[in-house]
Design a protein around this motif. Structure first.
Motif, PDB file in Angstrom:
ATOM      1  N   LEU A 102       0.801  -1.233   0.000  1.00  0.00           N
ATOM      2  CA  LEU A 102       0.000   0.000   0.000  1.00  0.00           C
ATOM      3  C   LEU A 102       0.824   1.269   0.000  1.00  0.00           C
ATOM      4  CD1 LEU A 102      -2.254  -2.083   0.603  1.00  0.00           C
ATOM      5  CD2 LEU A 102      -3.304  -0.333   2.031  1.00  0.00           C
ATOM      6  N   ASN A 103       2.098   1.152   0.317  1.00  0.00           N
ATOM      7  CA  ASN A 103       2.938   2.344   0.368  1.00  0.00           C
ATOM      8  C   ASN A 103       4.244   2.070  -0.373  1.00  0.00           C
ATOM      9  OD1 ASN A 103       4.448   4.614   0.944  1.00  0.00           O
ATOM     10  ND2 ASN A 103       4.028   4.597   3.148  1.00  0.00           N
ATOM     11  N   GLY A 104       4.302   2.539  -1.601  1.00  0.00           N
ATOM     12  CA  GLY A 104       5.471   2.283  -2.437  1.00  0.00           C
ATOM     13  C   GLY A 104       6.736   2.951  -1.943  1.00  0.00           C
ATOM     14  N   LEU A 129      -3.570  -7.807   6.097  1.00  0.00           N
ATOM     15  CA  LEU A 129      -3.492  -8.137   4.673  1.00  0.00           C
ATOM     16  C   LEU A 129      -4.855  -8.461   4.080  1.00  0.00           C
ATOM     17  CD1 LEU A 129      -1.519  -8.533   2.303  1.00  0.00           C
ATOM     18  CD2 LEU A 129      -1.266 -10.921   3.012  1.00  0.00           C
ATOM     19  N   SER A 130      -5.808  -8.860   4.928  1.00  0.00           N
ATOM     20  CA  SER A 130      -7.150  -9.177   4.428  1.00  0.00           C
ATOM     21  C   SER A 130      -7.841  -7.962   3.828  1.00  0.00           C
ATOM     22  CB  SER A 130      -8.008  -9.767   5.554  1.00  0.00           C
ATOM     23  OG  SER A 130      -8.138  -8.837   6.612  1.00  0.00           O
ATOM     24  N   ALA A 131      -7.396  -6.755   4.213  1.00  0.00           N
ATOM     25  CA  ALA A 131      -7.988  -5.531   3.662  1.00  0.00           C
ATOM     26  C   ALA A 131      -7.312  -5.090   2.376  1.00  0.00           C
ATOM     27  CB  ALA A 131      -7.900  -4.404   4.698  1.00  0.00           C
ATOM     28  N   ALA A 132      -6.239  -5.744   1.999  1.00  0.00           N
ATOM     29  CA  ALA A 132      -5.466  -5.296   0.834  1.00  0.00           C
ATOM     30  C   ALA A 132      -6.267  -5.374  -0.452  1.00  0.00           C
ATOM     31  CB  ALA A 132      -4.188  -6.122   0.717  1.00  0.00           C
ATOM     32  N   GLU A 133      -7.069  -6.441  -0.612  1.00  0.00           N
ATOM     33  CA  GLU A 133      -7.816  -6.594  -1.858  1.00  0.00           C
ATOM     34  C   GLU A 133      -8.754  -5.422  -2.081  1.00  0.00           C
ATOM     35  OE1 GLU A 133      -9.266 -10.213  -3.142  1.00  0.00           O
ATOM     36  OE2 GLU A 133      -7.644 -11.441  -2.324  1.00  0.00           O
ATOM     37  N   VAL A 134      -9.377  -4.925  -1.001  1.00  0.00           N
ATOM     38  CA  VAL A 134     -10.285  -3.781  -1.115  1.00  0.00           C
ATOM     39  C   VAL A 134      -9.513  -2.532  -1.525  1.00  0.00           C
ATOM     40  CG1 VAL A 134     -11.885  -2.280   0.135  1.00  0.00           C
ATOM     41  CG2 VAL A 134     -11.864  -4.746   0.598  1.00  0.00           C
ATOM     42  N   ASN A 138      -8.785  -0.116  -6.834  1.00  0.00           N
ATOM     43  CA  ASN A 138      -8.734   1.107  -7.650  1.00  0.00           C
ATOM     44  C   ASN A 138      -7.323   1.510  -8.035  1.00  0.00           C
ATOM     45  OD1 ASN A 138     -11.600   1.506  -7.542  1.00  0.00           O
ATOM     46  ND2 ASN A 138     -11.369   2.318  -5.459  1.00  0.00           N
ATOM     47  N   GLU A 139      -6.339   0.670  -7.712  1.00  0.00           N
ATOM     48  CA  GLU A 139      -4.956   1.001  -8.054  1.00  0.00           C
ATOM     49  C   GLU A 139      -4.681   0.726  -9.532  1.00  0.00           C
ATOM     50  OE1 GLU A 139      -2.378   2.231  -6.293  1.00  0.00           O
ATOM     51  OE2 GLU A 139      -3.578   2.514  -4.480  1.00  0.00           O
ATOM     52  N   ILE A 145       1.702  -4.959  -8.412  1.00  0.00           N
ATOM     53  CA  ILE A 145       2.263  -4.245  -7.263  1.00  0.00           C
ATOM     54  C   ILE A 145       3.299  -5.099  -6.537  1.00  0.00           C
ATOM     55  CG2 ILE A 145       1.714  -3.249  -5.006  1.00  0.00           C
ATOM     56  CD1 ILE A 145      -0.921  -2.280  -6.217  1.00  0.00           C
ATOM     57  N   LEU A 146       3.001  -6.373  -6.296  1.00  0.00           N
ATOM     58  CA  LEU A 146       3.970  -7.234  -5.616  1.00  0.00           C
ATOM     59  C   LEU A 146       5.242  -7.376  -6.434  1.00  0.00           C
ATOM     60  CD1 LEU A 146       4.671  -9.064  -3.228  1.00  0.00           C
ATOM     61  CD2 LEU A 146       3.644 -10.970  -4.483  1.00  0.00           C
TER      62      LEU A 146
END
Length: 294
Positions: A102-104, A129-134, A138-139, A145-146
């Motif tokens: 979430l933070n590059g 990490l369960s919130a990452a998909e949400v 919109n990215e 990203i990974l």
């Protein structure tokens, strides 16, 4: 019919041993030491069914490869954080893979933690990490990203193992997009067998649309019990369907795995003489021989 006094003897050719997969059994040699490290080959351990041995395989394969002089980074990519717990590293109040996604601006090296095994490091995960998909929906280029995160640490390792969560969602697609290869741990049980075709279809879609270089490194039979007809039949069907893509090495079912997890160490350290520890050392040697790992 031989004449009296002229009896002939026929030498019997020794039968070659056959392994659990029904193929000729090989003893994979210890790999040669490598002279230089990196860049890493990235391998996802993936199966949308839970409880098939993904985390156990990531931990113990990583430790086995490290014992052969490879520098290994394990990525905990499951919100349950089982990989982190199984390697005895903290998951709270530390930088995790969630922060990196979430933070590059966060340096991935800040998240890397050393384990009790020399040469094996880990980037932990927790329930965040369960919130990452949400957040990733919109990215821009969210599937990659990974890959951008791992690019920053790839030069320091020989292999990066990604322990995927049991789903085919955006996190797993991220892992597949970042990977050079996929290793599918497959429990020798009927319901585990049913989902393999869907997983391979997903890998084919990722290859077609996102990552042309990805390939199937192998299918690893886990939780095998030679005493049961069911285990033997499932393994036979897997070999019939996928042939040489099924690894020759098979990992048996044992209570030593949960015992090692509670202790927070790989089974290669917890019970180095146990058959399960020797099996994962064989998996490591087989993957090196196949060229999946340097």
């Amino acid at each position: 019919m031989a004449l009296p006094g002229f009896e002939t003897t026929v030498e019997k050719t020794p039968e070659k041993p056959v392994g659990p997969t029904g193929r000729q059994k090989h003893e994979f040699p210890d790999p040669r030491p490598i002279k230089r490290h990196g860049p890493a080959r990235i391998i996802s351990l993936c199966n949308q069914k839970g409880g098939v041995g993904k985390t156990t395989t990531t931990i113990n394969l990583g430790a086995a490869l490290a014992s052969y002089g490879r520098r290994v980074l394990a990525i905990d990519f499951d919100p349950q954080g089982a990989l982190s717990a199984g390697l005895g590293v903290p998951t709270h109040d530390v930088t995790t893979i969630y922060d990196l996604l979430l933070n590059g601006k966060v340096d991935p090296k800040e998240a890397i933690q050393q384990t009790s095994v020399e040469g094996l490091d880990v980037i932990p995960a927790n329930i965040d990490l369960s919130a990452a998909e949400v957040h990733l929906v919109n990215e821009v280029a969210r599937e990659q990203i990974l890959a951008r995160v791992l690019r920053k640490v790839s030069a320091d390792y020989d292999v990066i193992l990604i322990d995927c969560q049991p789903s085919l969602g955006i996190l797993t697609v991220n892992a597949l997009t970042a990977s050079h290869g996929v290793l599918i741990p497959l429990e020798c049980e009927f319901f585990a067998l049913r989902g393999v075709a869907l997983l391979i279809e997903t890998i084919d879609k990722v290859r077609d649309r996102l990552n042309p270089a990805i390939e199937l490194d192998g299918i690893l039979a886990t939780m095998y019990d030679s005493r049961t007809l069911h285990s033997r039949e499932v393994l036979e069907r897997v070999v019939d369907a996928f042939g040489d893509r099924v690894l020759e090495t098979v990992v048996g079912r044992t209570v030593k795995f949960p015992d090692a997890s509670v202790a927070g160490v790989p089974i290669t350290e917890f019970a180095p003489e146990h058959a399960a520890a020797k099996a994962y050392l064989s998996v490591a040697r087989e993957l090196i021989q196949r060229g999946a790992v340097a």
